[in-house]
Design a protein around this motif. Structure first.
Motif, PDB file in Angstrom:
ATOM      1  N   ALA A 505       7.597   0.149  -5.432  1.00  0.00           N
ATOM      2  CA  ALA A 505       6.772  -1.018  -5.345  1.00  0.00           C
ATOM      3  C   ALA A 505       6.288  -1.112  -3.762  1.00  0.00           C
ATOM      4  O   ALA A 505       7.154  -1.536  -3.045  1.00  0.00           O
ATOM      5  CB  ALA A 505       7.217  -2.180  -5.850  1.00  0.00           C
ATOM      6  N   ASP A 511      -3.262  -0.657  -1.487  1.00  0.00           N
ATOM      7  CA  ASP A 511      -2.741  -0.320  -2.835  1.00  0.00           C
ATOM      8  C   ASP A 511      -2.855   0.965  -3.332  1.00  0.00           C
ATOM      9  O   ASP A 511      -2.419   1.330  -4.345  1.00  0.00           O
ATOM     10  CB  ASP A 511      -3.157  -1.570  -3.743  1.00  0.00           C
ATOM     11  N   HIS A 512      -3.843   1.898  -2.653  1.00  0.00           N
ATOM     12  CA  HIS A 512      -3.732   3.133  -3.177  1.00  0.00           C
ATOM     13  C   HIS A 512      -3.961   4.001  -2.080  1.00  0.00           C
ATOM     14  O   HIS A 512      -4.554   3.729  -0.950  1.00  0.00           O
ATOM     15  CB  HIS A 512      -5.096   3.264  -4.035  1.00  0.00           C
ATOM     16  N   TYR A 533      -1.050   7.856  -4.630  1.00  0.00           N
ATOM     17  CA  TYR A 533      -0.488   6.577  -5.609  1.00  0.00           C
ATOM     18  C   TYR A 533      -1.491   5.500  -5.646  1.00  0.00           C
ATOM     19  O   TYR A 533      -2.620   5.636  -5.139  1.00  0.00           O
ATOM     20  CB  TYR A 533       0.664   6.013  -4.657  1.00  0.00           C
ATOM     21  N   ALA A 534      -1.348   4.764  -6.635  1.00  0.00           N
ATOM     22  CA  ALA A 534      -2.165   3.748  -7.081  1.00  0.00           C
ATOM     23  C   ALA A 534      -1.737   2.463  -7.440  1.00  0.00           C
ATOM     24  O   ALA A 534      -0.208   2.552  -7.805  1.00  0.00           O
ATOM     25  CB  ALA A 534      -3.216   4.310  -8.097  1.00  0.00           C
ATOM     26  N   ASN A 535      -2.281   1.310  -7.657  1.00  0.00           N
ATOM     27  CA  ASN A 535      -1.721   0.250  -8.036  1.00  0.00           C
ATOM     28  C   ASN A 535      -0.431  -0.176  -7.262  1.00  0.00           C
ATOM     29  O   ASN A 535       0.501  -0.928  -7.738  1.00  0.00           O
ATOM     30  CB  ASN A 535      -1.704   0.040  -9.452  1.00  0.00           C
ATOM     31  N   ALA A 536      -0.228   0.025  -5.957  1.00  0.00           N
ATOM     32  CA  ALA A 536       0.626  -0.364  -4.881  1.00  0.00           C
ATOM     33  C   ALA A 536       1.943   0.050  -5.564  1.00  0.00           C
ATOM     34  O   ALA A 536       2.998  -0.453  -5.305  1.00  0.00           O
ATOM     35  CB  ALA A 536       0.645  -1.739  -4.755  1.00  0.00           C
ATOM     36  N   THR A 537       2.015   1.257  -6.338  1.00  0.00           N
ATOM     37  CA  THR A 537       3.207   1.785  -6.897  1.00  0.00           C
ATOM     38  C   THR A 537       3.260   3.222  -6.730  1.00  0.00           C
ATOM     39  O   THR A 537       2.336   3.994  -7.114  1.00  0.00           O
ATOM     40  CB  THR A 537       3.303   1.540  -8.409  1.00  0.00           C
ATOM     41  N   SER A 557     -10.940   1.904   2.255  1.00  0.00           N
ATOM     42  CA  SER A 557     -11.384   1.066   1.271  1.00  0.00           C
ATOM     43  C   SER A 557     -12.906   1.219   1.050  1.00  0.00           C
ATOM     44  O   SER A 557     -13.669   1.645   2.076  1.00  0.00           O
ATOM     45  CB  SER A 557     -11.024  -0.489   1.605  1.00  0.00           C
TER      46      SER A 557
END
Length: 558
Positions: A505, A511-512, A533-537, A557
């Motif tokens: 996490a 977040d990506h 990676y995406a969604n900060a995971t 962004s």
């Protein structure tokens, strides 16, 4: 020969067993990890790793990635910033003859240094090969008072010649059969030998002359670090042919002050490094007290009782040096894990102990289960000592350390863990004993931090917080890299037989983004296919006994 450190560790175990119970546990503030909650990934239960770029931020000293006795090629490939020439033989190095006495490590022989052996480089060649790699040399000056001498035609000499002192338990069967080990057949150490058999007296003026010669050859800035001898509380064991009685605390305190002044007179910008003590007993008791304890125990250790007024030996040294001004620029110790960890053993018991024992460097809740039987928390302890007894902010160094298993992936995971701990805990300087062979997993673990793509790319230089549920099984470290803005996450699966699925996490990071992955597994350092990676995971499944570096290159962004 000069690199036979495991033998010394074994020899000390008997002494340690009789004295360890007298040492009180030292609990100091350290780094306590807060485990994140467990999560579930699509592939099953995952180890939850939490990385927070807004927490725990501090610079990582680049000087923690040094080695002892690295060749020019090794220094370049590892991008090692420091190269140390030290060890037991450094105490007896004769710079005029380019000779050393190996002490207890090798039959107390005085022998000429081999110009083709990296571990025999104590003279100008060491500085040259180090500078050729862009690294800074750390040389050792002797305070022992004795140095090697040679026979006609540079012949080896023996401190305990069998022809002179009679039969002994062991001798040098590699070609110098007259060199005994100084132990009679019944196990009694020989005493009363003539120290002039294989060595000759020296003094501070002789070492200052050596430094003058080096300064003349390389310039005053050519010797940036000067180490004052090696493990002086061990002289009576390693060099008992010339120093059969352990050094008192006041001898070491005063010698460091005097030698530091001699160094500064020749090279005023050189950083003086001391006291280079060997381990847990050497931190707390002088050589004289350690020798006394072999027979009498430590309850009434003379130096501890009278000279240091109950203070531990090394902190007392710091108080004496502070009273004398500022003779020591870098506070240095050595550390080797015990109970067989520093060895080549690959038994499950030792490998699991190796996984746990890195806690000795930082964890105030971890009691070392070996003869030490105390909390070590070494890096916080060293910082606390300099802040309390010397000058706050003085750099702290581990100029010798080794977690064993050099040819094992278990050794590689330990080495990667150690380097991560050094950065996270704010150690200033470290030089591994010694530079590992490039073919080994441990070497590749070091390269993963410093030059993983052979183009100079490295782990980040600003530490950020990374927390894990159990660092004995899966450890993680994270950093930001100033050069390109990347975030780097090092994940170490220490498990002997099980892969690890991890879910990382990411907080206070984009977040990506893109992920570049480098992995050390089965002694192969490879680049895996790039991902995102995406969604900060970030999720991954890591092989057993592996070290994986994720380089997160954030997407723009919009």
């Amino acid at each position: 020969m000069s690199l036979t450190r495991p033998n010394r560790s074994t020899a000390l175990r008997a002494l340690a067993g009789t004295t360890a119970m007298a040492l009180a546990a030292l609990r100091v503030p350290g780094h306590a990890q807060t485990p994140p909650a467990s999560v579930t990934s699509p592939t099953g239960p995952a180890v939850a790793i939490a990385v927070d770029a807004a927490a725990g931020r501090h610079p990582i000293s680049p000087l923690i990635y040094g080695v002892n006795f690295g060749t020019t090629d090794v220094l370049r490939d590892l991008r090692a910033p420091l190269n140390r020439s030290g060890g037991d033989s450094a105490s007896t190095y004769n710079w005029r003859l380019d000779a050393r006495n190996a002490g207890k490590d090798w039959y107390f022989e005085s022998l000429p240094c081999d110009p083709n052996a990296i571990n025999d480089q104590f003279g100008p060649n060491f500085i040259t090969l180090t500078r050729n790699a862009g690294a800074a040399p750390m040389i050792t000056l002797s305070m022992l008072g004795w140095q090697a001498k040679l026979g006609p035609d540079r012949a080896r000499l023996a401190s305990f010649a069998i022809t002179k002192y009679g039969p002994q338990q062991d001798n040098d069967a590699t070609g110098f059969f007259d060199a005994g080990n100084g132990v009679a057949p019944d196990g009694t150490p020989l005493t009363g030998n003539d120290p002039n058999d294989a060595q000759t007296p020296t003094d501070m003026a002789g070492e200052q002359a050596r430094l003058k010669q080096l300064a003349k050859q390389f310039g005053a800035s050519g010797v940036p670090y000067v180490i004052l001898d090696n493990e002086p509380s061990m002289w009576q064991l390693i060099h008992r042919d010339v120093r059969p009685t352990g050094a008192h605390a006041d001898e070491i305190a005063s010698k460091v002050i005097a030698y530091s002044r001699a160094v500064k007179a020749i090279a005023p910008k050189a950083k003086v490094v001391a006291p280079e003590e060997w381990g847990w007993l050497g931190y707390h008791y002088s050589g004289f007290d350690q020798q006394y304890a072999k027979t009498h125990g430590l309850d009434q250790a003379p130096d501890r009782t009278t000279m240091t007024q109950g203070m531990d030996y090394v902190p007392w040294l710091l108080t004496q040096w502070k009273a004398a001004g500022h003779p020591v620029d870098v506070f240095s110790l050595h550390f080797y894990p015990q109970d067989g960890v520093y060895s080549d053993s690959d038994t499950p018991e030792v490998e699991l102990a190796r996984n746990r024992s890195t806690r000795d460097l930082w964890d105030p809740t971890y009691t070392d289960p070996s003869w030490i039987k105390s909390v070590v928390a070494l890096i916080p302890l060293m910082r606390n000592w300099v802040n309390q007894y010397y000058y706050p902010g003085t750099p702290i160094a581990l100029t010798e350390y080794n977690w064993g298993g050099e040819k094992l992936m278990n050794g590689a995971t330990a080495q990667a863990d150690v380097l991560g701990i050094f950065g996270r805990e704010g150690l200033d300087i470290a030089t591994r004993w010694a530079a590992p062979d490039p073919a080994t997993p441990v070497y590749k673990a070091m390269k993963l931090y410093r030059n993983y793509d052979s183009k100079g790319s490295a782990f980040g230089n600003t530490s950020i917080q990374a927390t894990v549920p159990d660092p004995d099984t899966v450890a993680a470290f994270a950093a930001l890299r100033d050069a390109d803005g990347a975030a780097t996450v090092m994940v170490i699966n220490k498990q002997l037989d099980s892969p690890a699925t991890v879910a990382i996490a990411l907080a206070h990071l984009p977040d990506h983004g893109a992920v570049e992955t480098w992995q050390l597994a089965d002694n192969a350092l490879t680049r895996l296919p790039d991902t995102r990676y995406a969604n900060a995971t970030l999720g991954a499944t890591l092989p057993r006994q592996s070290v994986t570096l994720f380089v997160l290159r954030h997407a723009k962004s919009g």
